[in-house]
Design a protein around this motif. Structure first.
Motif, PDB file in Angstrom:
ATOM      1  N   SER A  19       5.664  -2.535   2.702  1.00 33.72           N
ATOM      2  CA  SER A  19       4.778  -1.850   3.535  1.00 33.72           C
ATOM      3  C   SER A  19       4.147  -2.645   4.869  1.00 33.72           C
ATOM      4  O   SER A  19       3.125  -2.226   5.347  1.00 33.72           O
ATOM      5  CB  SER A  19       3.500  -1.473   2.729  1.00 33.72           C
ATOM      6  OG  SER A  19       3.679  -0.765   1.611  1.00 33.72           O
ATOM      7  N   ASN A  28      -4.783   6.225  -0.660  1.00 36.15           N
ATOM      8  CA  ASN A  28      -6.207   6.590   0.120  1.00 36.15           C
ATOM      9  C   ASN A  28      -6.765   7.742  -0.133  1.00 36.15           C
ATOM     10  O   ASN A  28      -7.877   7.717  -0.266  1.00 36.15           O
ATOM     11  CB  ASN A  28      -5.743   6.085   1.675  1.00 36.15           C
ATOM     12  CG  ASN A  28      -5.150   4.902   1.974  1.00 36.15           C
ATOM     13  OD1 ASN A  28      -5.372   3.779   1.358  1.00 36.15           O
ATOM     14  ND2 ASN A  28      -4.605   4.614   3.039  1.00 36.15           N
ATOM     15  N   PRO A  48       0.599  -1.244   0.038  1.00 33.23           N
ATOM     16  CA  PRO A  48      -0.244   0.168  -0.024  1.00 33.23           C
ATOM     17  C   PRO A  48       0.840   1.200   0.020  1.00 33.23           C
ATOM     18  O   PRO A  48       0.207   2.395  -0.536  1.00 33.23           O
ATOM     19  CB  PRO A  48      -0.835   0.075   1.335  1.00 33.23           C
ATOM     20  CG  PRO A  48      -1.015  -1.454   1.666  1.00 33.23           C
ATOM     21  CD  PRO A  48       0.579  -2.091   1.108  1.00 33.23           C
ATOM     22  N   LYS A  96      -8.332   0.667   6.613  1.00 33.18           N
ATOM     23  CA  LYS A  96      -7.203   0.600   6.101  1.00 33.18           C
ATOM     24  C   LYS A  96      -7.229   0.078   4.520  1.00 33.18           C
ATOM     25  O   LYS A  96      -8.228  -0.276   4.240  1.00 33.18           O
ATOM     26  CB  LYS A  96      -6.368  -0.583   6.723  1.00 33.18           C
ATOM     27  CG  LYS A  96      -5.897  -0.014   8.134  1.00 33.18           C
ATOM     28  CD  LYS A  96      -5.368  -0.901   9.001  1.00 33.18           C
ATOM     29  CE  LYS A  96      -5.028  -0.791  10.332  1.00 33.18           C
ATOM     30  NZ  LYS A  96      -4.156   0.620  10.453  1.00 33.18           N
ATOM     31  N   ALA A  97      -6.088   0.139   3.788  1.00 34.02           N
ATOM     32  CA  ALA A  97      -6.306  -0.480   2.528  1.00 34.02           C
ATOM     33  C   ALA A  97      -6.983  -1.732   2.194  1.00 34.02           C
ATOM     34  O   ALA A  97      -6.637  -2.727   2.662  1.00 34.02           O
ATOM     35  CB  ALA A  97      -4.764  -0.550   1.668  1.00 34.02           C
TER      36      ALA A  97
END
Length: 405
Positions: A101, A254, A59, A226-227
């Motif tokens: 990530s 995001n 992400p 969150k992603a």
């Protein structure tokens, strides 16, 4: 409506401090020096080794990949002449690892790098969570770490962050400018859409206070998942509050996903971003309609014209942008935080006449440097050194960030 202008306070601050630090910048970057008519060259076999844990996948790649590209360009520029450390001229060697990530992987990488005697400092962590996972390791190993992430908790409490520094703006400085902008636009109620995690937490605290001070109502605070989570549901909750505008406090990608979801949910009003949104991904075609007309607070490097063309910083910035475009295509102006982190470490080594970790830390925390992203002023009691005067107001017009003030 504000008109395009350069903030006088920024110019004044830059002018005063640049005069004091110009020699430092030239020496650290290896620019502008001559010795008996010949360019000084690095001393063979001597290096300044900097480890970097970056989000090259996962992400955080929207930020991490750009920073890796900028690091490659900036390292080449420095190594053209090297960094003068004592009576040696050292080349910079980067040891870059992809943390995918993943905070746990970032911590393992920091440990691996920090346990090597030849690694002198560490930079990286474009996500708050990966940076936070590195902090404990850096502190234990007494390894200077310059974070590229957003989130005030990265450098406080100071007693537990003696070796930790941050190049991104503080949430409070960004929030104050956003609140003033919202008030100037005549908006009376806004919704805050903040991502889950440390960066979002900083935004919620800072924006709540700043809006109250500006006399703007906070209709609702909604947390972005969150992603991979349901961004659409969060956007619908934000739109249901029927506010005049929405502040999106999130890092790319995001930010763009939130903007698309807000427009789909029916929000046609004002949209505001914190600096975490300003990455190349945010302006790509799939986000173009959603972010057109949106505002952002960001360091002055987003508008190249605000970096004085005649200064060492201006020349270095133009070189960086030119090289980036030549190698990777269009350059959106995402602030080169990693380049500044590299400069700060190199300057500390030059001033310390040493690559000893303790001495690097001592000279990092007593440094004023005019970087490419903005002005930095580190002190023993302030390790998040981006000066608030470096921030400006931008708007997306025609698919590009344009400075308003």
């Amino acid at each position: 409506m504000a008109t395009p202008a350069t903030s006088p306070s920024v110019i004044t601050r830059r002018g005063v401090l640049a005069a004091a630090t110009g020699t430092m910048l030239l020496s650290a970057c290896g620019r502008g020096e001559e010795r008996d008519g010949a360019l000084p060259r690095p001393t063979p076999g001597h290096e300044l080794v900097i480890g970097a844990t970056l989000e090259l996948s996962g992400p955080g790649a929207a930020l991490g990949v750009t920073q890796e590209r900028v690091l490659a360009i900036s390292t080449e520029a420095i190594n053209d002449k090297g960094v003068a450390v004592g009576n040696l001229r050292r080349t910079v060697r980067l040891e870059i690892m992809d943390n995918r990530s993943d905070p746990r992987l970032a911590a393992r990488q920091a440990t691996e790098l920090g346990q090597r005697d030849d690694v002198h400092a560490l930079l990286g962590g474009t996500l708050a969570e990966t940076s936070m996972s590195v902090i404990g390791v850096a502190q234990e190993l007494r390894l200077p770490f310059v974070s590229l992430a957003f989130g005030d908790a990265i450098t406080v409490p100071l007693a537990q962050r003696a070796f930790i520094y941050k190049v991104t703006p503080d949430a409070g400085d960004v929030a104050r400018q956003l609140a003033q902008l919202i008030d100037a636009e005549g908006l009376r109620r806004v919704v805050l859409l903040a991502e889950e995690g440390l960066h979002g937490n900083s935004g919620v605290r800072a924006m709540t206070g700043a809006l109250r001070t500006a006399g703007v109502g906070l209709a609702r605070t909604v947390r972005l998942p969150k992603a991979g989570g349901d961004v659409g549901r969060a956007a619908e909750q934000a739109v249901a509050a029927q506010a005049d505008g929405v502040v999106v406090w999130a890092t790319a990608p995001n930010s763009g996903a939130a903007a698309r979801a807000l427009r789909k949910a029916g929000h046609s009003g004002h949209l505001f971003f914190d600096p975490g949104a300003v990455a190349e991904e945010t302006l790509e075609s799939h986000n173009a309609l959603a972010v057109e007309g949106a505002y952002a607070i960001h360091p002055s490097s987003l508008a190249a014209s605000t970096v004085a063309n005649s200064s060492a910083t201006g020349r270095a910035y133009r070189d960086l942008v030119s090289q980036y475009i030549r190698r990777h295509g269009a350059y959106s102006g995402f602030a080169p935080y990693a380049s500044d982190a590299l400069l700060l470490i190199a300057t500390a080594a030059r001033l310390a006449d040493s690559v000893d970790r303790g001495r690097l830390r001592a000279y990092l925390q007593n440094q004023i440097t005019d970087g490419m992203a903005g002005m930095y002023s580190f002190t023993p009691i302030r390790h998040s050194g981006m000066e608030r005067q470096s921030l400006g107001v931008y708007r997306v017009d025609g698919g590009a960030w344009n400075r308003l003030r």
